[in-house]
Design a protein around this motif. Structure first.
Motif, PDB file in Angstrom:
ATOM      1  N   SER A  67      37.211  56.066  58.804  1.00  0.00           N
ATOM      2  CA  SER A  67      35.925  55.591  57.751  1.00  0.00           C
ATOM      3  C   SER A  67      36.359  54.194  57.065  1.00  0.00           C
ATOM      4  CB  SER A  67      35.998  56.477  57.030  1.00  0.00           C
ATOM      5  OG  SER A  67      34.479  57.601  57.155  1.00  0.00           O
ATOM      6  N   TYR A  68      38.042  54.300  57.155  1.00  0.00           N
ATOM      7  CA  TYR A  68      38.484  52.705  56.639  1.00  0.00           C
ATOM      8  C   TYR A  68      38.031  51.346  57.405  1.00  0.00           C
ATOM      9  CZ  TYR A  68      42.410  49.242  54.231  1.00  0.00           C
ATOM     10  OH  TYR A  68      42.840  49.143  53.954  1.00  0.00           O
ATOM     11  N   PHE A  69      38.765  51.378  58.529  1.00  0.00           N
ATOM     12  CA  PHE A  69      39.192  50.981  60.039  1.00  0.00           C
ATOM     13  C   PHE A  69      37.807  50.956  60.400  1.00  0.00           C
ATOM     14  CE2 PHE A  69      43.101  52.293  59.818  1.00  0.00           C
ATOM     15  CZ  PHE A  69      43.781  51.006  59.668  1.00  0.00           C
ATOM     16  N   THR A  70      36.457  51.210  60.139  1.00  0.00           N
ATOM     17  CA  THR A  70      35.149  51.128  60.162  1.00  0.00           C
ATOM     18  C   THR A  70      34.057  50.750  59.170  1.00  0.00           C
ATOM     19  OG1 THR A  70      34.483  52.845  59.894  1.00  0.00           O
ATOM     20  CG2 THR A  70      35.128  52.541  62.332  1.00  0.00           C
ATOM     21  N   LYS A  71      34.425  50.400  58.269  1.00  0.00           N
ATOM     22  CA  LYS A  71      33.803  50.156  57.028  1.00  0.00           C
ATOM     23  C   LYS A  71      34.120  48.640  56.874  1.00  0.00           C
ATOM     24  CE  LYS A  71      32.483  54.450  54.223  1.00  0.00           C
ATOM     25  NZ  LYS A  71      32.888  55.244  53.080  1.00  0.00           N
ATOM     26  N   THR A  72      32.868  48.161  56.179  1.00  0.00           N
ATOM     27  CA  THR A  72      33.080  46.530  55.403  1.00  0.00           C
ATOM     28  C   THR A  72      34.322  46.606  54.499  1.00  0.00           C
ATOM     29  OG1 THR A  72      31.656  46.059  56.454  1.00  0.00           O
ATOM     30  CG2 THR A  72      32.746  44.383  54.882  1.00  0.00           C
ATOM     31  N   HIS A  73      35.487  46.393  54.020  1.00  0.00           N
ATOM     32  CA  HIS A  73      36.308  46.109  53.099  1.00  0.00           C
ATOM     33  C   HIS A  73      35.791  44.889  51.879  1.00  0.00           C
ATOM     34  CE1 HIS A  73      38.567  49.559  55.245  1.00  0.00           C
ATOM     35  NE2 HIS A  73      38.687  48.946  55.428  1.00  0.00           N
ATOM     36  N   ILE A  74      35.300  45.527  51.017  1.00  0.00           N
ATOM     37  CA  ILE A  74      35.358  44.138  49.876  1.00  0.00           C
ATOM     38  C   ILE A  74      36.536  43.824  48.739  1.00  0.00           C
ATOM     39  CG2 ILE A  74      33.538  43.623  47.923  1.00  0.00           C
ATOM     40  CD1 ILE A  74      32.501  44.302  50.423  1.00  0.00           C
ATOM     41  N   SER A  75      36.902  43.329  48.747  1.00  0.00           N
ATOM     42  CA  SER A  75      37.802  42.398  48.164  1.00  0.00           C
ATOM     43  C   SER A  75      37.519  42.394  46.523  1.00  0.00           C
ATOM     44  CB  SER A  75      38.529  41.151  48.627  1.00  0.00           C
ATOM     45  OG  SER A  75      39.661  41.179  49.770  1.00  0.00           O
ATOM     46  N   GLU A  76      38.136  42.901  45.700  1.00  0.00           N
ATOM     47  CA  GLU A  76      37.900  43.068  44.055  1.00  0.00           C
ATOM     48  C   GLU A  76      38.470  41.861  43.255  1.00  0.00           C
ATOM     49  OE1 GLU A  76      39.740  45.814  41.494  1.00  0.00           O
ATOM     50  OE2 GLU A  76      37.753  46.563  42.827  1.00  0.00           O
ATOM     51  N   TYR A  77      37.489  41.408  42.376  1.00  0.00           N
ATOM     52  CA  TYR A  77      38.500  40.526  41.387  1.00  0.00           C
ATOM     53  C   TYR A  77      37.679  40.568  40.275  1.00  0.00           C
ATOM     54  CZ  TYR A  77      39.578  36.323  38.799  1.00  0.00           C
ATOM     55  OH  TYR A  77      39.804  35.079  37.547  1.00  0.00           O
ATOM     56  N   GLN A  78      38.645  41.527  39.405  1.00  0.00           N
ATOM     57  CA  GLN A  78      38.557  41.638  37.925  1.00  0.00           C
ATOM     58  C   GLN A  78      38.788  40.454  36.838  1.00  0.00           C
ATOM     59  OE1 GLN A  78      41.834  43.375  35.324  1.00  0.00           O
ATOM     60  NE2 GLN A  78      40.965  45.043  34.510  1.00  0.00           N
ATOM     61  N   VAL A  79      37.470  40.621  36.442  1.00  0.00           N
ATOM     62  CA  VAL A  79      36.848  38.988  35.352  1.00  0.00           C
ATOM     63  C   VAL A  79      38.050  39.015  34.273  1.00  0.00           C
ATOM     64  CG1 VAL A  79      35.378  38.395  34.033  1.00  0.00           C
ATOM     65  CG2 VAL A  79      34.314  39.568  35.800  1.00  0.00           C
ATOM     66  N   GLN A  80      38.649  37.872  33.558  1.00  0.00           N
ATOM     67  CA  GLN A  80      39.538  37.281  33.222  1.00  0.00           C
ATOM     68  C   GLN A  80      38.693  36.272  32.147  1.00  0.00           C
ATOM     69  OE1 GLN A  80      42.223  39.025  32.216  1.00  0.00           O
ATOM     70  NE2 GLN A  80      42.089  40.767  33.996  1.00  0.00           N
ATOM     71  N   GLN A  81      39.208  35.638  30.506  1.00  0.00           N
ATOM     72  CA  GLN A  81      39.048  34.864  30.260  1.00  0.00           C
ATOM     73  C   GLN A  81      39.560  34.041  30.671  1.00  0.00           C
ATOM     74  OE1 GLN A  81      36.849  34.825  27.650  1.00  0.00           O
ATOM     75  NE2 GLN A  81      37.436  33.236  25.829  1.00  0.00           N
ATOM     76  N   GLY A  82      39.421  32.186  30.325  1.00  0.00           N
ATOM     77  CA  GLY A  82      40.250  31.597  31.306  1.00  0.00           C
ATOM     78  C   GLY A  82      39.395  30.322  30.708  1.00  0.00           C
ATOM     79  N   ILE A  84      27.509  39.307  32.843  1.00  0.00           N
ATOM     80  CA  ILE A  84      28.875  40.179  33.397  1.00  0.00           C
ATOM     81  C   ILE A  84      29.269  40.349  32.382  1.00  0.00           C
ATOM     82  CG2 ILE A  84      29.071  40.159  35.950  1.00  0.00           C
ATOM     83  CD1 ILE A  84      30.974  37.552  35.384  1.00  0.00           C
ATOM     84  N   ALA A  85      30.679  41.454  32.164  1.00  0.00           N
ATOM     85  CA  ALA A  85      31.392  41.206  30.974  1.00  0.00           C
ATOM     86  C   ALA A  85      33.303  41.120  31.130  1.00  0.00           C
ATOM     87  CB  ALA A  85      31.894  42.643  29.977  1.00  0.00           C
ATOM     88  N   LEU A  86      33.714  40.605  29.914  1.00  0.00           N
ATOM     89  CA  LEU A  86      35.031  40.771  30.585  1.00  0.00           C
ATOM     90  C   LEU A  86      35.780  42.123  31.244  1.00  0.00           C
ATOM     91  CD1 LEU A  86      37.728  38.645  29.527  1.00  0.00           C
ATOM     92  CD2 LEU A  86      38.140  40.169  27.874  1.00  0.00           C
ATOM     93  N   TYR A  87      36.878  41.746  32.297  1.00  0.00           N
ATOM     94  CA  TYR A  87      37.360  42.843  32.522  1.00  0.00           C
ATOM     95  C   TYR A  87      36.560  43.776  33.873  1.00  0.00           C
ATOM     96  CZ  TYR A  87      40.737  42.486  28.785  1.00  0.00           C
ATOM     97  OH  TYR A  87      41.608  41.259  28.380  1.00  0.00           O
ATOM     98  N   ASP A  88      35.513  43.417  34.301  1.00  0.00           N
ATOM     99  CA  ASP A  88      34.075  44.203  35.403  1.00  0.00           C
ATOM    100  C   ASP A  88      35.177  43.894  36.184  1.00  0.00           C
ATOM    101  OD1 ASP A  88      32.206  45.067  33.436  1.00  0.00           O
ATOM    102  OD2 ASP A  88      30.905  43.007  33.879  1.00  0.00           O
ATOM    103  N   HIS A  89      34.369  44.434  36.845  1.00  0.00           N
ATOM    104  CA  HIS A  89      35.525  44.137  38.927  1.00  0.00           C
ATOM    105  C   HIS A  89      33.672  43.483  39.105  1.00  0.00           C
ATOM    106  CE1 HIS A  89      39.167  46.005  38.248  1.00  0.00           C
ATOM    107  NE2 HIS A  89      38.732  46.547  37.715  1.00  0.00           N
TER     108      HIS A  89
END
Length: 463
Positions: free
Chosen positions: A36-51, A442-447
């Motif tokens: 399943s891991y190698f056949t699924k599309t993997h989504i890279s995530e980003y955690q929302v930060q204050q900046g 979105i809010a702070l620390y959302d993925h």
């Protein structure tokens, strides 16, 4: 007789090892997950930060000054007596013209006489040369010629004036014979020995013409030794007030729309000034007009100049540009929404035909955004051309009549992608700063999904 015992043979069904069974189950589960891991599309995530993002802009502008070119009134040999960029009054002698050249030659050769240059002038020149060498930038070679010209005019101011004073009797005789003329400035101002054709340009002329630095040329007047009547001899700047006109894009024009002043850094020497500003729009193009009342002499030899608009830092939620996408929505008037059923959320009465039977169904679509008059919904529960009924009315609305797009990101907090709208405050090529605590946002620390182009609404996400 003894009773015979009946013996029943029990069939042997095998002796299974429970540990082996559990091991096989675990192996199967692991293999399934690997597959399943190698056949699924993997989504890279980003955690929302204050900046923050520094919102400074660097542009090239053109300088507009109140300038007047003065012209020679006679043919003859010319000598100058005022240093470039010096302020003069109407009594100061700027140059002289000798029609036969006798006095002019004596003035020109006086610099070779021992003691012609004072020690104060030599010390000042030595100091200026040292400063120029230490600050020299090889990428700005034109500054070397400007520096050379300034030194030459500074020597002329000291040497030529002394020579002119020492020849006073000869000068008086030549003036009486109308062969020698000492010329003063008609008005107070600052003297410059370069002209470039922009002297008579107004702000209106600049914004209606094209900026072309590559074709820009200057004419250096101080090197002239002989002139004809009508030749330009110097330029005078008549006022300390000056402007820089900067072509800008629409995004910066919007950012500056309500500003009446801005801080400017001159890239040439890092000098900063606070100045008044105004926007000009001409034929769809935007210009920033910066109005200065000081610093004019500092850049008097420049026509084109690089400046940085110091706008400060923008603070908010910092997200990468790759996470941002747009999505189109149906916009439905709020007057068609009602409440009822098992939900307190706004719903719609939708007329549908199911198996040939027309019926009205109450649905509760996901709301993605709202304005004063409309809710934004997607096509998850609605289709284009669906008919929506207004409660307690005969009015209807056809879905798809109005559409609009929102800018947003995909929130993946719950393991699947959900579009969330964002309001961008400021952005550069890599990141955007968005507003905090926005409705439907979105809010702070959302993925969120790092690459929105690889995600679809409601897609399950695998990290």
């Amino acid at each position: 007789m003894s009773e015979k015992k009946k013996i029943t043979r029990v069939r042997n069904v095998g002796n299974y090892n429970i540990g082996v069974v559990i091991f096989l189950i675990i192996i199967t589960y692991v293999l399934f997950n690997i597959f399943s891991y190698f056949t699924k599309t993997h989504i890279s995530e980003y955690q929302v930060q204050q900046g923050t993002i520094a919102s400074n802009y660097i542009y090239q502008g053109i300088i507009v000054r109140d300038e007047t070119i003065e012209y020679a009134s006679h043919n003859g040999f010319i000598n100058y007596y005022v240093k470039n960029a010096s302020k003069v009054s109407v009594t100061d002698v700027i140059y002289s013209i000798d029609t036969n050249g006798a006095i002019s030659e004596k003035i020109s050769t006086s610099g070779s006489t021992p003691g012609a240059i004072s020690s104060d002038t030599l010390n000042a020149l030595s100091s200026e040369i040292g400063t120029f060498v230490s600050d020299y930038n090889p990428n700005q070679f034109s500054e070397a010629y400007t520096f050379y010209q300034n030194l030459s005019t500074q020597l002329a101011q000291d040497v030529n004036l002394n020579a002119l004073a020492s020849l006073s009797s000869q000068v008086a005789s030549a003036e009486g014979n109308n062969t020698f003329y000492q010329m003063t400035s008609p008005e107070d101002g600052v003297i410059v020995y370069e002209i470039d054709g922009f002297e008579n340009y107004t702000i209106e002329d600049i914004i209606s013409s094209e900026f072309n630095y590559n074709s820009y040329t200057e004419q250096h007047l101080f090197a002239n030794t002989e002139v004809k009547s009508g030749d330009p001899v110097y330029k005078r700047v008549n006022s300390e007030y000056w402007n820089v006109i900067v072509p800008i894009d629409e995004k910066l024009a919007k950012a500056l729309n309500e500003k009446s002043a801005v801080r400017v850094r001159f890239c040439k020497d890092d000098f900063e000034l606070d100045t008044a500003c105004s926007l000009i729009k001409e034929d769809g193009n935007y210009f920033l007009n910066l109005s200065f009342n000081k610093g004019m002499v500092r850049y008097i030899n420049d026509r084109f100049i690089d400046i940085e608009l110091v706008m400060g830092d923008k603070i908010g939620l910092k997200i990468p540009q790759s996470a941002i996408t747009t999505k189109e929505f149906f916009t439905i008037p709020k007057t068609f929404f009602t409440t009822g059923g098992d939900s307190s959320n706004p719903g719609l009465l939708v007329k549908q035909t199911i198996k040939g039977v027309e019926q009205t169904t109450l649905i509760n679509p996901t709301l993605y955004y709202e304005t004063e008059d409309y809710y934004y919904v997607d096509n998850e529960l609605l289709s284009e051309n669906d008919v929506v009924l207004m409660a307690d009315s005969s009015n209807t609305y056809t879905v798809g009549t109005d559409k609009a797009s929102l800018i947003g990101v995909y929130n993946i907090n719950k393991g699947y992608a959900v579009f969330k709208q964002i309001n961008i405050i400021y952005e550069n090529e890599a990141y955007a700063i968005v507003e905090t605590k926005t409705a439907y946002g979105i809010a702070l620390y959302d993925h969120i999904a790092l690459d929105a182009s690889k995600v679809k609404e409601n897609q399950l996400t695998t990290k």
